[in-house]
Design an enzyme around this catalytic site. Structure first.
Site, PDB file in Angstrom:
ATOM      1  N   ASN A  39       0.820  -1.205   0.000  1.00  0.00           N
ATOM      2  CA  ASN A  39       0.000   0.000   0.000  1.00  0.00           C
ATOM      3  C   ASN A  39       0.856   1.258   0.000  1.00  0.00           C
ATOM      4  OD1 ASN A  39      -2.345   1.477   0.028  1.00  0.00           O
ATOM      5  ND2 ASN A  39      -2.967   0.888   2.095  1.00  0.00           N
ATOM      6  N   HIS A 124     -13.904  -5.077  10.665  1.00  0.00           N
ATOM      7  CA  HIS A 124     -13.704  -3.757  11.253  1.00  0.00           C
ATOM      8  C   HIS A 124     -15.037  -3.062  11.482  1.00  0.00           C
ATOM      9  CE1 HIS A 124      -9.391  -3.145   9.438  1.00  0.00           C
ATOM     10  NE2 HIS A 124      -9.523  -4.315  10.029  1.00  0.00           N
ATOM     11  N   ARG A 149     -13.332  -5.740  15.264  1.00  0.00           N
ATOM     12  CA  ARG A 149     -12.368  -4.744  15.722  1.00  0.00           C
ATOM     13  C   ARG A 149     -13.058  -3.390  15.807  1.00  0.00           C
ATOM     14  NH1 ARG A 149      -7.313  -2.102  12.334  1.00  0.00           N
ATOM     15  NH2 ARG A 149      -8.976  -0.656  11.761  1.00  0.00           N
ATOM     16  N   TYR A 161      -6.694   7.137  13.068  1.00  0.00           N
ATOM     17  CA  TYR A 161      -6.535   5.878  12.343  1.00  0.00           C
ATOM     18  C   TYR A 161      -7.755   4.963  12.572  1.00  0.00           C
ATOM     19  CZ  TYR A 161      -5.737   1.134  11.294  1.00  0.00           C
ATOM     20  OH  TYR A 161      -5.943  -0.120  10.798  1.00  0.00           O
ATOM     21  N   ASP A 225      -6.986  -1.908  17.599  1.00  0.00           N
ATOM     22  CA  ASP A 225      -5.663  -1.687  17.006  1.00  0.00           C
ATOM     23  C   ASP A 225      -5.136  -0.322  17.450  1.00  0.00           C
ATOM     24  OD1 ASP A 225      -3.429  -1.478  15.382  1.00  0.00           O
ATOM     25  OD2 ASP A 225      -4.457  -2.129  13.549  1.00  0.00           O
ATOM     26  N   HIS A 227      -2.250   0.739  16.578  1.00  0.00           N
ATOM     27  CA  HIS A 227      -1.531   1.177  15.366  1.00  0.00           C
ATOM     28  C   HIS A 227      -0.225   1.891  15.656  1.00  0.00           C
ATOM     29  CE1 HIS A 227      -1.570   2.072  10.963  1.00  0.00           C
ATOM     30  NE2 HIS A 227      -2.254   0.943  10.982  1.00  0.00           N
ATOM     31  N   GLU A 251      -3.814  -4.794  19.338  1.00  0.00           N
ATOM     32  CA  GLU A 251      -2.861  -4.923  18.225  1.00  0.00           C
ATOM     33  C   GLU A 251      -1.892  -3.748  18.174  1.00  0.00           C
ATOM     34  OE1 GLU A 251      -4.939  -5.488  14.562  1.00  0.00           O
ATOM     35  OE2 GLU A 251      -3.260  -4.768  13.358  1.00  0.00           O
ATOM     36  N   GLU A 277       2.027  -6.951  11.470  1.00  0.00           N
ATOM     37  CA  GLU A 277       1.527  -6.779  10.102  1.00  0.00           C
ATOM     38  C   GLU A 277       2.564  -6.150   9.178  1.00  0.00           C
ATOM     39  OE1 GLU A 277      -1.959  -4.394  10.964  1.00  0.00           O
ATOM     40  OE2 GLU A 277      -0.998  -2.601  10.194  1.00  0.00           O
ATOM     41  N   ARG A 298       1.040 -11.409  13.367  1.00  0.00           N
ATOM     42  CA  ARG A 298       0.179 -10.770  12.371  1.00  0.00           C
ATOM     43  C   ARG A 298       0.753 -10.753  10.965  1.00  0.00           C
ATOM     44  NH1 ARG A 298      -4.090  -9.104  11.631  1.00  0.00           N
ATOM     45  NH2 ARG A 298      -3.802  -6.885  11.328  1.00  0.00           N
ATOM     46  N   HIS A 327      -2.583 -10.530   8.851  1.00  0.00           N
ATOM     47  CA  HIS A 327      -3.089  -9.284   8.277  1.00  0.00           C
ATOM     48  C   HIS A 327      -3.890  -9.607   7.022  1.00  0.00           C
ATOM     49  CE1 HIS A 327      -1.875  -4.938   6.911  1.00  0.00           C
ATOM     50  NE2 HIS A 327      -2.888  -4.887   7.757  1.00  0.00           N
ATOM     51  N   ASP A 331      -6.324  -3.724   1.445  1.00  0.00           N
ATOM     52  CA  ASP A 331      -5.226  -3.273   0.599  1.00  0.00           C
ATOM     53  C   ASP A 331      -4.259  -4.385   0.226  1.00  0.00           C
ATOM     54  OD1 ASP A 331      -3.078  -2.905   2.892  1.00  0.00           O
ATOM     55  OD2 ASP A 331      -4.756  -1.667   3.542  1.00  0.00           O
ATOM     56  N   GLU A 354      -7.877 -11.578   9.656  1.00  0.00           N
ATOM     57  CA  GLU A 354      -8.490 -10.263   9.445  1.00  0.00           C
ATOM     58  C   GLU A 354      -9.211 -10.269   8.103  1.00  0.00           C
ATOM     59  OE1 GLU A 354      -5.756  -6.978   8.980  1.00  0.00           O
ATOM     60  OE2 GLU A 354      -7.254  -5.524   9.645  1.00  0.00           O
ATOM     61  N   TRP A 417       2.337   6.727  12.259  1.00  0.00           N
ATOM     62  CA  TRP A 417       0.948   6.678  11.804  1.00  0.00           C
ATOM     63  C   TRP A 417       0.416   5.282  12.060  1.00  0.00           C
ATOM     64  CZ3 TRP A 417      -1.477   3.630   8.048  1.00  0.00           C
ATOM     65  CH2 TRP A 417      -2.870   3.891   7.919  1.00  0.00           C
TER      66      TRP A 417
END
Ligand code: EZ4
Ligand code: CO
Length: 417
Positions: A39, A124, A149, A161, A225, A227, A251, A277, A298, A327, A331, A354, A417
């Site tokens: 991605n 999600h 999630r 996020y 998550d 993130h 996560e 991930e 992950r 993961h 994407d 996921e 991020w």
């Protein structure tokens, strides 16, 4: 005389979002499909495959999957890294697809056969304010999901996020998320910039997830998550304060570059942890697994070098009772989803997949035999990976530049991020 690879073509398309696809064809006319999508860096993998890998594949025996893997991994000399490993992963997926088609068997039968009947997955749900989060979780339960999630807005932050931007803010430059999931990449020449405030998040997250738990009752598997946003002591505090929400997993509670820092989190909480991930080899996973700092690994089957390498990671994890929780965002293409499901069906220490789902326009290009029923996935029984790619449909959706966002703290410095 074994069959030989006669062509290896790369297709870059953007049905809803960008995907990089590898098509390997043999002299006997067997076609194998691989996914190589990274991605926000799609064209790098496309070039790696077109310019450096495809010429090496011509004339090779497609059934020498492990030999080809070793040839590309060791032969590059420059080992590991997301672009190299995604490219090798794409080749590996395509070769397993071909092997299955030659054998007339679904890939899971080549991996030892099914050890389970179906594959648990989570999806999600997100919303800015709590009522919206609860509605989103309820909608996913109504759709049959048994694991969800939950991501939510944070007071004082415009974009967070995992959460759709509020009405009026175009966080993805119109890329859309028609499957009901969150689409993090934004089309355009520059990444979107978000502001992040860890203090605000830590004050808000425990009560929010406790409220979600109260709303859904004890049975729903609830995930969250973080993130990569937190420092170790912040991560430890969050993991501890989330215990009343009884998470299935928390996560990426802190980035896993320096993996020793996870020890601090473990010392303070029994909230199950999932990480990996962004990992792409067994070497990235090794310390967290053997020190038992995580409960779920992950790594994505394609980003971690394909079925051939991911299964070695999952086997290492089995020694430490760590489960695979790969993961599977929208994407990576439905080809990667297929590969992950074939390996999951044949792996004893598999935990959860996921699954965000895909936009209809994506599924017009990528046909798949895998299916979702009542909270579980199954790869299907078609020979190979059970996927098809409509090349004409793909050509109608040319590549569009797109980037994942970047995040800054309130003082303007770049953060995770
Ligand atoms: O941010 O796949 O758990 N899922 C995730 C994803 C990742 C994206 C990055 O491309 O963290 O949403
Ligand atoms: Co994640």
């Amino acid at each position: 005389m074994p069959d030989r690879i006669v062509s290896a073509d790369v297709i870059v398309c953007s049905p809803g979002r960008n995907f990089v696809t590898l098509k390997i064809t043999t002299a006997d006319g067997v076609v194998g499909w691989g996914d190589a999508t990274v991605n926000g860096r799609e064209l790098s993998v496309a070039s790696y495959l077109r310019d450096h890998v495809a010429p090496l594949l011509l004339g090779r025996d497609p059934q020498r999957i492990e030999d080809t893997w070793q040839y590309l991994y060791r032969g590059a000399y420059w080992r590991r890294g997301p672009i190299t490993m995604a490219a090798i992963g794409a080749v590996d997926l395509a070769l397993w697809d071909i092997a299955g088609k030659i054998a007339g068997q679904p890939v899971f039968n080549l991996l030892g056969g099914a050890v389970r009947d179906r594959i648990l997955c989570y999806t999600h749900a997100n919303g800015t304010e709590l009522p919206e989060v609860l509605d989103a979780v309820d909608a996913k339960r109504a759709a049959g999901f048994v694991a969800v999630r939950a991501q939510f807005g944070v007071p004082g932050l415009d974009q967070v996020y995992g959460v759709h931007a509020p009405e009026g803010i175009d966080d993805d430059h119109g890329a859309g998320a028609g499957h009901g999931g969150y689409e993090p990449a934004g089309r355009g020449a520059r990444p979107v910039e978000e502001v992040w405030d860890t203090g605000a998040y830590l004050r808000h997250a425990p009560a929010t997830l406790a409220a979600v738990r109260d709303h859904v009752g004890p049975e729903l598997k609830l995930l969250h998550d973080a993130h990569h946003r937190l420092r170790p002591v912040e991560a430890a505090r969050l993991a501890r304060e989330l215990e009343p929400a009884d998470l299935f997993w928390l996560e990426d509670v802190t980035p896993a570059e320096n993996q020793q820092v996870l020890r601090l989190v473990r010392e303070h909480s029994t909230t199950p942890l999932a990480i990996g991930e962004v990992f792409n080899t067994i070497w990235d996973c090794q310390q967290l697994i053997i020190e038992q700092q995580i409960d779920y690994i992950r790594a994505c089957v394609m980003h971690a070098g394909g079925i051939s390498h991911a299964r070695r990671i999952w086997d290492l994890a089995a020694l430490y009772q760590v489960l695979a929780g790969p993961h599977g965002p929208s994407d990576v293409s439905p080809i990667t989803m297929a590969a992950s499901l074939h390996l999951a069906l044949a792996t004893p220490n598999f935990g959860i997949q996921e699954y965000m789902g895909y936009e209809p326009v994506t599924e017009e290009v990528f046909g798949h035999g895998w299916s979702f029923t009542d909270g579980y996935l199954h790869p299907g029984d078609a020979p190979g990976l059970g996927v098809t790619v409509d090349e004409e449909a793909a050509a109608a959706h040319p590549y569009q530049p797109a980037y994942l966002p970047v995040a800054r703290t309130r003082d303007g410095a770049i953060t995770n991020w």
